[in-house]
Design a protein around this motif. Structure first.
Motif, PDB file in Angstrom:
ATOM      1  N   ALA A  71       0.830  -1.209   0.000  1.00  0.00           N
ATOM      2  CA  ALA A  71       0.000   0.000   0.000  1.00  0.00           C
ATOM      3  C   ALA A  71       0.866   1.261   0.000  1.00  0.00           C
ATOM      4  N   LEU A  72       1.949   1.253   0.761  1.00  0.00           N
ATOM      5  CA  LEU A  72       2.839   2.418   0.781  1.00  0.00           C
ATOM      6  C   LEU A  72       3.522   2.629  -0.562  1.00  0.00           C
ATOM      7  N   VAL A  73       3.930   1.547  -1.215  1.00  0.00           N
ATOM      8  CA  VAL A  73       4.570   1.666  -2.523  1.00  0.00           C
ATOM      9  C   VAL A  73       3.580   2.217  -3.544  1.00  0.00           C
ATOM     10  N   ILE A  74       2.344   1.720  -3.528  1.00  0.00           N
ATOM     11  CA  ILE A  74       1.325   2.210  -4.466  1.00  0.00           C
ATOM     12  C   ILE A  74       1.014   3.673  -4.186  1.00  0.00           C
ATOM     13  N   TYR A  75       0.868   4.033  -2.911  1.00  0.00           N
ATOM     14  CA  TYR A  75       0.591   5.424  -2.559  1.00  0.00           C
ATOM     15  C   TYR A  75       1.755   6.322  -2.970  1.00  0.00           C
TER      16      TYR A  75
END
Length: 93
Positions: A71-75
């Motif tokens: 989720a952090l990478v996508i965000y």
């Protein structure tokens, strides 16, 4: 739970089978080859779902960490993309 996994695997396997046949234009010389190909296409999502859910059940903390990192990478990719668009618009002006 196993019946739900099997139903989902049947649906995903059939979608995979149709996609595989459309991409590669496979021609079968008999009914046996078609059934074996479909069975393998059903077995793949069944294994992925079964092993994936077992991993989540047994290693729920690792699963939460993996989901948080993804989720952090996508965000980060989305926020970085909008920043690059803003910089390109300023350079064009």
């Amino acid at each position: 739970m196993d019946m739900l996994i099997m139903i989902i695997a049947l649906i995903l396997g059939t979608i995979l089978y149709v996609t595989l046949n459309r991409i590669f234009s496979i021609i079968y010389n008999g009914f046996q080859g078609m059934i074996i190909t479909w069975g393998i296409c059903v077995l793949i999502p069944f294994c992925i779902l079964n092993w994936g859910l077992e991993f989540i059940k047994e290693h729920y903390i690792w699963s939460i960490i993996i989901i948080a990192v993804i989720a952090l990478v996508i965000y980060g990719a989305k926020s970085n993309s909008s920043t690059e668009d803003t910089v390109q618009e300023k350079n064009e002006s």
